[in-house]
Design a protein around this motif. Sequence first.
Motif, PDB file in Angstrom:
ATOM      1  N   ILE A   1       0.867  -1.187   0.000  1.00 53.88           N
ATOM      2  CA  ILE A   1       0.000   0.000   0.000  1.00 53.88           C
ATOM      3  C   ILE A   1       0.896   1.227   0.000  1.00 53.88           C
ATOM      4  N   ARG A   2       0.641   2.139  -0.930  1.00 57.85           N
ATOM      5  CA  ARG A   2       1.465   3.333  -1.043  1.00 57.85           C
ATOM      6  C   ARG A   2       0.606   4.586  -1.154  1.00 57.85           C
ATOM      7  N   ASP A   3       0.937   5.582  -0.334  1.00 56.97           N
ATOM      8  CA  ASP A   3       0.340   6.923  -0.398  1.00 56.97           C
ATOM      9  C   ASP A   3      -1.182   6.858  -0.427  1.00 56.97           C
TER      10      ASP A   3
ATOM     11  N   GLY B   1     -13.025   4.248  15.020  1.00 56.26           N
ATOM     12  CA  GLY B   1     -12.798   5.378  14.133  1.00 56.26           C
ATOM     13  C   GLY B   1     -11.369   5.548  13.676  1.00 56.26           C
ATOM     14  N   ALA B   2     -10.507   4.562  13.970  1.00 54.36           N
ATOM     15  CA  ALA B   2      -9.100   4.676  13.583  1.00 54.36           C
ATOM     16  C   ALA B   2      -8.887   4.477  12.090  1.00 54.36           C
ATOM     17  N   GLY B   3      -9.850   3.829  11.406  1.00 52.35           N
ATOM     18  CA  GLY B   3      -9.726   3.579   9.971  1.00 52.35           C
ATOM     19  C   GLY B   3      -9.414   2.148   9.605  1.00 52.35           C
ATOM     20  N   LYS B   4      -9.478   1.253  10.588  1.00 48.17           N
ATOM     21  CA  LYS B   4      -9.112  -0.154  10.347  1.00 48.17           C
ATOM     22  C   LYS B   4     -10.024  -0.810   9.316  1.00 48.17           C
TER      23      LYS B   4
ATOM     24  N   ASP C   1      -6.640   7.748  14.271  1.00 46.07           N
ATOM     25  CA  ASP C   1      -7.008   8.912  13.455  1.00 46.07           C
ATOM     26  C   ASP C   1      -6.615   8.742  11.994  1.00 46.07           C
ATOM     27  N   GLY C   2      -6.802   7.535  11.463  1.00 43.19           N
ATOM     28  CA  GLY C   2      -6.562   7.302  10.046  1.00 43.19           C
ATOM     29  C   GLY C   2      -5.115   7.139   9.647  1.00 43.19           C
ATOM     30  N   ARG C   3      -4.227   7.025  10.607  1.00 43.22           N
ATOM     31  CA  ARG C   3      -2.808   6.875  10.313  1.00 43.22           C
ATOM     32  C   ARG C   3      -2.236   5.650  11.028  1.00 43.22           C
ATOM     33  N   ILE C   4      -1.182   5.088  10.479  1.00 46.09           N
ATOM     34  CA  ILE C   4      -0.479   3.989  11.121  1.00 46.09           C
ATOM     35  C   ILE C   4       0.542   4.579  12.075  1.00 46.09           C
TER      36      ILE C   4
ATOM     37  N   LEU D   1      -8.510   8.090   6.198  1.00 45.33           N
ATOM     38  CA  LEU D   1      -7.172   7.513   6.114  1.00 45.33           C
ATOM     39  C   LEU D   1      -6.233   8.567   5.547  1.00 45.33           C
ATOM     40  N   ARG D   2      -5.032   8.638   6.107  1.00 41.78           N
ATOM     41  CA  ARG D   2      -4.064   9.623   5.657  1.00 41.78           C
ATOM     42  C   ARG D   2      -2.666   9.018   5.582  1.00 41.78           C
ATOM     43  N   GLU D   3      -2.053   9.170   4.384  1.00 38.42           N
ATOM     44  CA  GLU D   3      -0.642   8.821   4.160  1.00 38.42           C
ATOM     45  C   GLU D   3      -0.311   7.411   4.637  1.00 38.42           C
ATOM     46  N   ILE D   4      -1.130   6.441   4.196  1.00 41.44           N
ATOM     47  CA  ILE D   4      -0.884   5.043   4.572  1.00 41.44           C
ATOM     48  C   ILE D   4       0.150   4.436   3.637  1.00 41.44           C
ATOM     49  N   ASP D   5       1.258   4.017   4.193  1.00 45.46           N
ATOM     50  CA  ASP D   5       2.287   3.257   3.477  1.00 45.46           C
ATOM     51  C   ASP D   5       2.549   2.003   4.298  1.00 45.46           C
ATOM     52  N   LEU D   6       2.251   0.858   3.711  1.00 40.47           N
ATOM     53  CA  LEU D   6       2.321  -0.385   4.474  1.00 40.47           C
ATOM     54  C   LEU D   6       2.647  -1.547   3.546  1.00 40.47           C
ATOM     55  N   THR D   7       3.535  -2.402   3.989  1.00 40.60           N
ATOM     56  CA  THR D   7       3.850  -3.635   3.260  1.00 40.60           C
ATOM     57  C   THR D   7       3.589  -4.818   4.180  1.00 40.60           C
TER      58      THR D   7
END
Length: 250
Positions: free
Chosen positions: A4-6, A37-40, A211-214, A17-23
């Motif tokens: 997952i990028r940007d 409400g975290a965005g999970k 808050d939508g971020r990791i 969700l904001r600026e999620i970068d995840l592998t």
Amino acid sequence: MIIIRDLNHDRDGKPTLREIDLTLQSGGMTALIGPNGAGKSTLLSLIARLIPLQHGQIMVDDLQIGACANDALARRLAILPQTSDAAPLLTVRELVSFGRYPYHKGRPSAEDRERVEAALATFDLAPLAERRLDTLSGGQRQRAQVAMTFAQETDYILLDEPLNNLDIAASRGLMHTLQDLARTHDRTIVIVLHDINYAAAYADQIVAMKDGRITHHGAAREVVTDAMLSEVYGTSARVHRIGDTVVVAV
């Protein structure tokens, strides 16, 4: 591998969700944790293509979400959302059989039927195969739903809060089965959990969100700390370490 990028996503004009970068590497179980409400669930739904991608890129192996064919993704990735629309008059076997639809498109083969029986056996549902869903306990229905997802025979299984409304015995049994599937059937499981202790006990990796971020990503012993609980959940609950296991005292 899921990359997952940007990733950014808004709902009703508000950022979710904001600026999620995840592998997420292939194999094992990854738990998504965080407050309401975290965005999970939104993140899980975007990976599964249940809601349209607005900004960013998600790759499931060589398949790009939003560009690949639906049937190709359905043979690679299965999701069980929080709510299910399964008709209560279906039998357990009929429900589990729906997991084979991406392959047979309404014409089940002998192999499809074998896969269904294997899923029933894996989740200890064979004795309940002819029972209607409306006659089952909550735990039994949830097992049937997960068995349907397993029968889809995908490399990736996404589960959104599958422990909801389950007692401790049903929760432990389901998590043990999922852990075994990840380890012995080489499945990659991504699961949203509210109970941090289940995440720490059974998941290989934990992704904490707020808050939508990791905010944190790593093994349970690295992620589950007093500082994380304070930062992500705003609580003073303490973490205890028993050997290699971390436990949150409530």
